[in-house]
Design an enzyme around this catalytic site. Sequence first.
Site, mmCIF file in Angstrom:
data_model
loop_
_atom_site.group_PDB
_atom_site.id
_atom_site.type_symbol
_atom_site.label_atom_id
_atom_site.label_comp_id
_atom_site.label_asym_id
_atom_site.label_seq_id
_atom_site.Cartn_x
_atom_site.Cartn_y
_atom_site.Cartn_z
ATOM 1 N N HIS A 112 15.665 81.114 64.728
ATOM 2 C CA HIS A 112 16.591 80.205 64.053
ATOM 3 C C HIS A 112 17.851 80.036 64.927
ATOM 4 O O HIS A 112 18.225 80.941 65.669
ATOM 5 C CB HIS A 112 16.961 80.838 62.715
ATOM 6 C CG HIS A 112 17.739 79.964 61.793
ATOM 7 N ND1 HIS A 112 19.097 79.791 61.915
ATOM 8 C CD2 HIS A 112 17.361 79.213 60.734
ATOM 9 C CE1 HIS A 112 19.515 78.975 60.960
ATOM 10 N NE2 HIS A 112 18.490 78.609 60.226
ATOM 11 N N ASP A 189 17.473 89.669 62.553
ATOM 12 C CA ASP A 189 17.862 88.685 61.548
ATOM 13 C C ASP A 189 16.920 88.877 60.357
ATOM 14 O O ASP A 189 15.734 88.571 60.437
ATOM 15 C CB ASP A 189 17.727 87.277 62.148
ATOM 16 C CG ASP A 189 17.902 86.183 61.115
ATOM 17 O OD1 ASP A 189 18.161 86.495 59.932
ATOM 18 O OD2 ASP A 189 17.756 84.998 61.491
ATOM 19 N N GLN A 192 15.084 86.079 56.242
ATOM 20 C CA GLN A 192 13.838 85.735 55.556
ATOM 21 C C GLN A 192 13.044 86.970 55.126
ATOM 22 O O GLN A 192 12.050 86.838 54.407
ATOM 23 C CB GLN A 192 12.954 84.862 56.468
ATOM 24 C CG GLN A 192 13.574 83.548 56.893
ATOM 25 C CD GLN A 192 13.764 82.583 55.732
ATOM 26 O OE1 GLN A 192 13.134 82.694 54.687
ATOM 27 N NE2 GLN A 192 14.644 81.608 55.909
ATOM 28 N N LYS A 215 19.748 83.780 49.831
ATOM 29 C CA LYS A 215 18.290 83.687 49.979
ATOM 30 C C LYS A 215 17.584 84.760 49.155
ATOM 31 O O LYS A 215 16.368 84.908 49.209
ATOM 32 C CB LYS A 215 17.899 83.809 51.452
ATOM 33 C CG LYS A 215 18.337 82.597 52.296
ATOM 34 C CD LYS A 215 17.747 82.680 53.685
ATOM 35 C CE LYS A 215 18.483 81.844 54.709
ATOM 36 N NZ LYS A 215 18.346 80.402 54.550
ATOM 37 N N CYS A 353 15.866 74.258 61.859
ATOM 38 C CA CYS A 353 16.846 74.959 62.697
ATOM 39 C C CYS A 353 16.207 75.804 63.787
ATOM 40 O O CYS A 353 16.878 76.603 64.435
ATOM 41 C CB CYS A 353 17.799 75.836 61.870
ATOM 42 S SG CYS A 353 18.790 74.910 60.725
#
Lengths: 397, 141
Positions: A112, A189, A192, A215, A353
Amino acid sequence: MNRDDFPMLKNNVYYFDNGATTLKPKEVIASTVDYYENYSGNAHRGDYDISLKVDNVYENVREKVRAFINAEDASEIIFTSGATQSINMVVNGFFKHNLKKGDEVLITKAEHASLALPWFVLEKEIGIVIKYIELTNDMEVTLDNVKKSITNRTKVIALAHVTNVMGDIRPIKEISKYAHANNIYVVVDGAQSIPHIKCDVKDLDIDFLAFSAHKMLGPTGVGVLYGKYELLDKVIPTNVGGGMNTIFTSLNEYNLKGLPWRLEAGTPNIAGVIGFGSAIDYINKIGIDSISKHCAELKRYAVSKLSNLNNIDVYNPNTEGSIIAFNVRNIFSQDTAIYLNKHKICVRAGNHCAKLLKESLGINNTCRISFYLYNTKEEIDYLIKVLDNENILEESL
Amino acid sequence: MDNNLKRSIILENYSNPFNKGLIDDPNYEKVNMNNESCIDNIDIMINIDNNTIKDIRFDGEACAISTSATSIMLKELIGKNIKDALYIIEQYENMIEERKYDDAVLGEAIVYNEIYKQPNRKKCALLPANGIKKILKNYVI
């Protein structure tokens, strides 16, 4: 699963864009409102009762986050505005001061923008070198490919735990083990992954982890930066101001507080953090493993139904994350998304993205379905019915 | 114009867009229009000579509305002088944004006269107009 808890679902929408943001349960909304209505005050000013309560509730959320990702100490949890800010803080507050010209940072073409761009800027600023770990044909990262990319200049491996287009789960534990044996930092990261799978930062041995509350059922504008204490303690604040210093004088002397406050200058997003705490409670009540299982089952179901349609290409049928990247054959993804919108179905179209992915995948744009705990097989049946149409392009106009 | 006819004009321009494909010619000025609010990405190149639009070409990856609107806009603008072209574009923008407009100059572009009913499509319809305007404005004295 508990659909009545989500006021947004009363609006007759089929919401499949959870990779972008999730809907909020009543509890999250209520705790945010409760703060504004019943104990609005600033944090870290505990001279009056309501302010003390704010402190307690706010710091209690820090502890909830610590427990949720199994960090060693709550001071390793920094509240930020979101995963993007968390990653920028690490790159600019730590790596800018600890890397030098020619040092190599490994990422992939599936990352991303929030994980890729801070390194691009650092490359311009101090001359680090960004290298790409080769992806498999399924766009996945293997330990072997990581090993192949490592040189004696490699200092950092920065990866999404779960990617936001293909939804593959990276073998972070194995990568960390190998990286640390070679004195390489691991930045993850988790935007998700944290909402979907059990993530134990000690077990995975992650150095820095970033993720966002919104999220995972929480409010927008709140995120987390986790770092191992001894590393986080070396992060130079990119924001300085109130709440993070112990003293400053007209001789321009100053002293900064310890962790975690040193990295939270200014009034934090108190209401957002409080709502985030309720989101974690909600997820814990259901159980992260139940959420994983539910979303994985939805993905299997949707992929099998989609494969029965002869006008759909699915690009990631086998990845574990509950994300489906697809196109209706010969139709631009945005036209498909606009057609679905006419049927109250929310999906995302575009490059999501991850603008480098097209170089590996060979496809510029896709539609993305991403599930969360409140999605159902009945919703998927409806989606399939709407996609089973020869006139999607015409009807998108 | 009835909706079926509109739809078939849009689809025809999407399936067989006019002047799609860029050429290597120094007489053209080029602009990239990467729509900031969506994923459309088109390049437009214009050949202007003696205050007149001699030719416009485009290429790129874009949705049905952006692509067809570019195709139609090109056909309407080629051969016009700069002032007339800017007037046409202004009327087109007025139509998309639900302001008063002069429909006499719009030709086939009138097929987008109800695109305002789909607000998420307005930016797509405006993409070619914005791109062409960028170049034409350099020629206004």
